[in-house]
Design a protein around this motif. Sequence first.
Motif, PDB file in Angstrom:
ATOM      1  N   ARG A 201      32.214  -0.784 -14.222  1.00 42.60           N
ATOM      2  CA  ARG A 201      33.640  -0.995 -13.985  1.00 42.60           C
ATOM      3  C   ARG A 201      33.971  -2.479 -14.083  1.00 42.60           C
ATOM      4  N   GLY A 202      35.184  -2.763 -14.571  1.00 44.00           N
ATOM      5  CA  GLY A 202      35.640  -4.135 -14.652  1.00 44.00           C
ATOM      6  C   GLY A 202      36.116  -4.639 -13.296  1.00 44.00           C
ATOM      7  N   TYR A 203      35.962  -5.938 -13.071  1.00 44.92           N
ATOM      8  CA  TYR A 203      36.384  -6.561 -11.811  1.00 44.92           C
ATOM      9  C   TYR A 203      37.522  -7.548 -12.041  1.00 44.92           C
ATOM     10  N   ARG A 204      38.426  -7.581 -11.090  1.00 46.96           N
ATOM     11  CA  ARG A 204      39.439  -8.617 -11.065  1.00 46.96           C
ATOM     12  C   ARG A 204      38.844  -9.872 -10.422  1.00 46.96           C
ATOM     13  N   PRO A 205      39.485 -11.033 -10.601  1.00 42.75           N
ATOM     14  CA  PRO A 205      38.956 -12.266 -10.008  1.00 42.75           C
ATOM     15  C   PRO A 205      38.848 -12.211  -8.487  1.00 42.75           C
ATOM     16  N   ASP A 206      39.660 -11.350  -7.828  1.00 38.04           N
ATOM     17  CA  ASP A 206      39.619 -11.266  -6.371  1.00 38.04           C
ATOM     18  C   ASP A 206      38.524 -10.335  -5.866  1.00 38.04           C
TER      19      ASP A 206
ATOM     20  N   ASN B  39      38.272  -7.086  -6.547  1.00 29.11           N
ATOM     21  CA  ASN B  39      38.681  -5.685  -6.620  1.00 29.11           C
ATOM     22  C   ASN B  39      38.462  -5.155  -8.039  1.00 29.11           C
ATOM     23  N   LEU B  40      38.412  -3.843  -8.161  1.00 26.41           N
ATOM     24  CA  LEU B  40      38.190  -3.231  -9.466  1.00 26.41           C
ATOM     25  C   LEU B  40      39.464  -3.245 -10.304  1.00 26.41           C
ATOM     26  N   VAL B  41      39.312  -3.378 -11.605  1.00 24.98           N
ATOM     27  CA  VAL B  41      40.444  -3.265 -12.518  1.00 24.98           C
ATOM     28  C   VAL B  41      40.917  -1.814 -12.496  1.00 24.98           C
ATOM     29  N   PRO B  42      42.200  -1.546 -12.250  1.00 24.66           N
ATOM     30  CA  PRO B  42      42.696  -0.162 -12.238  1.00 24.66           C
ATOM     31  C   PRO B  42      42.415   0.547 -13.552  1.00 24.66           C
ATOM     32  N   ARG B  43      42.151   1.826 -13.483  1.00 25.36           N
ATOM     33  CA  ARG B  43      41.830   2.587 -14.690  1.00 25.36           C
ATOM     34  C   ARG B  43      42.994   2.636 -15.677  1.00 25.36           C
TER      35      ARG B  43
ATOM     36  N   GLN C  96      35.759 -15.326 -15.198  1.00 28.91           N
ATOM     37  CA  GLN C  96      35.210 -16.007 -14.039  1.00 28.91           C
ATOM     38  C   GLN C  96      33.930 -15.315 -13.573  1.00 28.91           C
ATOM     39  N   GLN C  97      33.042 -16.116 -12.963  1.00 27.20           N
ATOM     40  CA  GLN C  97      31.833 -15.563 -12.374  1.00 27.20           C
ATOM     41  C   GLN C  97      32.084 -15.244 -10.896  1.00 27.20           C
ATOM     42  N   LEU C  98      31.848 -13.986 -10.529  1.00 31.04           N
ATOM     43  CA  LEU C  98      32.047 -13.552  -9.155  1.00 31.04           C
ATOM     44  C   LEU C  98      30.704 -13.401  -8.454  1.00 31.04           C
ATOM     45  N   THR C  99      30.691 -13.712  -7.170  1.00 34.46           N
ATOM     46  CA  THR C  99      29.511 -13.450  -6.349  1.00 34.46           C
ATOM     47  C   THR C  99      29.697 -12.106  -5.662  1.00 34.46           C
ATOM     48  N   LEU C 100      28.785 -11.190  -5.916  1.00 32.87           N
ATOM     49  CA  LEU C 100      28.839  -9.852  -5.323  1.00 32.87           C
ATOM     50  C   LEU C 100      27.505  -9.550  -4.658  1.00 32.87           C
ATOM     51  N   ARG C 101      27.497  -9.469  -3.360  1.00 33.02           N
ATOM     52  CA  ARG C 101      26.270  -9.133  -2.646  1.00 33.02           C
ATOM     53  C   ARG C 101      26.334  -7.650  -2.295  1.00 33.02           C
ATOM     54  N   ALA C 102      25.527  -6.867  -2.967  1.00 31.30           N
ATOM     55  CA  ALA C 102      25.591  -5.419  -2.805  1.00 31.30           C
ATOM     56  C   ALA C 102      24.229  -4.834  -2.470  1.00 31.30           C
ATOM     57  N   ARG C 103      24.232  -3.809  -1.636  1.00 33.77           N
ATOM     58  CA  ARG C 103      23.001  -3.081  -1.324  1.00 33.77           C
ATOM     59  C   ARG C 103      22.871  -1.839  -2.191  1.00 33.77           C
ATOM     60  N   SER C 104      23.981  -1.453  -2.856  1.00 30.60           N
ATOM     61  CA  SER C 104      23.949  -0.266  -3.704  1.00 30.60           C
ATOM     62  C   SER C 104      24.739  -0.538  -4.976  1.00 30.60           C
ATOM     63  N   LEU C 105      24.217  -0.034  -6.084  1.00 24.21           N
ATOM     64  CA  LEU C 105      24.832  -0.218  -7.394  1.00 24.21           C
ATOM     65  C   LEU C 105      25.249   1.147  -7.924  1.00 24.21           C
ATOM     66  N   CYS C 106      26.508   1.274  -8.354  1.00 24.04           N
ATOM     67  CA  CYS C 106      27.044   2.569  -8.776  1.00 24.04           C
ATOM     68  C   CYS C 106      27.198   2.675 -10.278  1.00 24.04           C
ATOM     69  N   LEU C 107      26.881   3.867 -10.792  1.00 20.13           N
ATOM     70  CA  LEU C 107      27.201   4.269 -12.155  1.00 20.13           C
ATOM     71  C   LEU C 107      28.000   5.560 -12.058  1.00 20.13           C
ATOM     72  N   HIS C 108      29.137   5.627 -12.729  1.00 22.17           N
ATOM     73  CA  HIS C 108      29.960   6.829 -12.657  1.00 22.17           C
ATOM     74  C   HIS C 108      29.340   7.956 -13.486  1.00 22.17           C
ATOM     75  N   GLY C 109      29.221   9.110 -12.871  1.00 25.32           N
ATOM     76  CA  GLY C 109      28.622  10.241 -13.552  1.00 25.32           C
ATOM     77  C   GLY C 109      29.447  10.770 -14.701  1.00 25.32           C
ATOM     78  N   ASP C 110      30.764  10.501 -14.696  1.00 23.20           N
ATOM     79  CA  ASP C 110      31.633  11.012 -15.763  1.00 23.20           C
ATOM     80  C   ASP C 110      31.815  10.003 -16.897  1.00 23.20           C
TER      81      ASP C 110
ATOM     82  N   VAL D 198      33.492   0.001 -18.360  1.00 20.18           N
ATOM     83  CA  VAL D 198      32.553  -0.613 -19.292  1.00 20.18           C
ATOM     84  C   VAL D 198      31.611   0.479 -19.785  1.00 20.18           C
ATOM     85  N   THR D 199      31.563   0.713 -21.088  1.00 24.20           N
ATOM     86  CA  THR D 199      30.744   1.798 -21.634  1.00 24.20           C
ATOM     87  C   THR D 199      29.642   1.322 -22.570  1.00 24.20           C
ATOM     88  N   GLU D 200      29.722   0.090 -23.063  1.00 27.57           N
ATOM     89  CA  GLU D 200      28.686  -0.429 -23.965  1.00 27.57           C
ATOM     90  C   GLU D 200      27.370  -0.564 -23.198  1.00 27.57           C
TER      91      GLU D 200
END
Length: 250
Positions: free
Chosen positions: A167-172, A174-178, A210-224, A185-187
């Motif tokens: 998924r695309g991210y906004r500079p803040d 948050n995710l870019v709305p669908r 922009q480069q964002l810092t994202l500290r995550a414990r889980s990484l998601c891939l959409h099944g659809d 992102v599909t490539e």
Amino acid sequence: MIDLNADLGEGFGRWELTDDEALLASVTSANIACGFHAGDPATMRRVCEQAAAAGVRIGAQVSYRDLAGFGRRAMDVPAGELAAEVAYQIGALEIFARAAGATVSYVKPHGALYHRTARDAEQAAAVVAGVRLSGTPLPVLGLPGSALHAAASAAGLSIVEEAFADRGYRPDGNLVPRSEPGAVVTEPAEVVKRAVGIARDSRVTAADGQQLTLRARSLCLHGDTPGAARLARLVREELTAAGVTLRAFA
């Protein structure tokens, strides 16, 4: 070390959207649809059995009641009603998880509910109330810094920060709305690059460069997402090659 989660069981009756068996070969946590945006009792039972057999943790992917819109349409649901519906979905999935010799290990909102609870304190509190109503203090998976995580922490629930490779991210952050370009992102090469960047370096490139810092414990891939099973396999292989250990957070 990071968890890899994906949305599973997103079909209804004879209609199937996700390649559940293939995804379960790659992920460590499965967000299983609970019947409100997708899924039905037979599908929930089957995917719980497959997840338990694969040693994959089971999570309840709760949603607004919106089968026709796949849970991605904005809805206004009274807080008390939403809390009851969240508890109902968790309870339904728990039946099939226990029958498979497992249990529901966490909760993650889906679609419009996910985005709404990122910023709406009242709806976030309603989801948390639903988790508490279910009788088990389950961890809540969601965006870092979200209203949902604030409500969960205030209620004494564990929170798990999540990031998205597809998924695309906004500079803040948050995710870019669908509804906007660059939301999904599909490539394959780009998805893999983003996954490794998030897991190893806690960094991802936003839609504006922009480069964002994202500290995550889980990484998601959409099944659809088209080719989701192949993407999950590639991501797992590249994460392992980059020295990242995949392990369920729950």
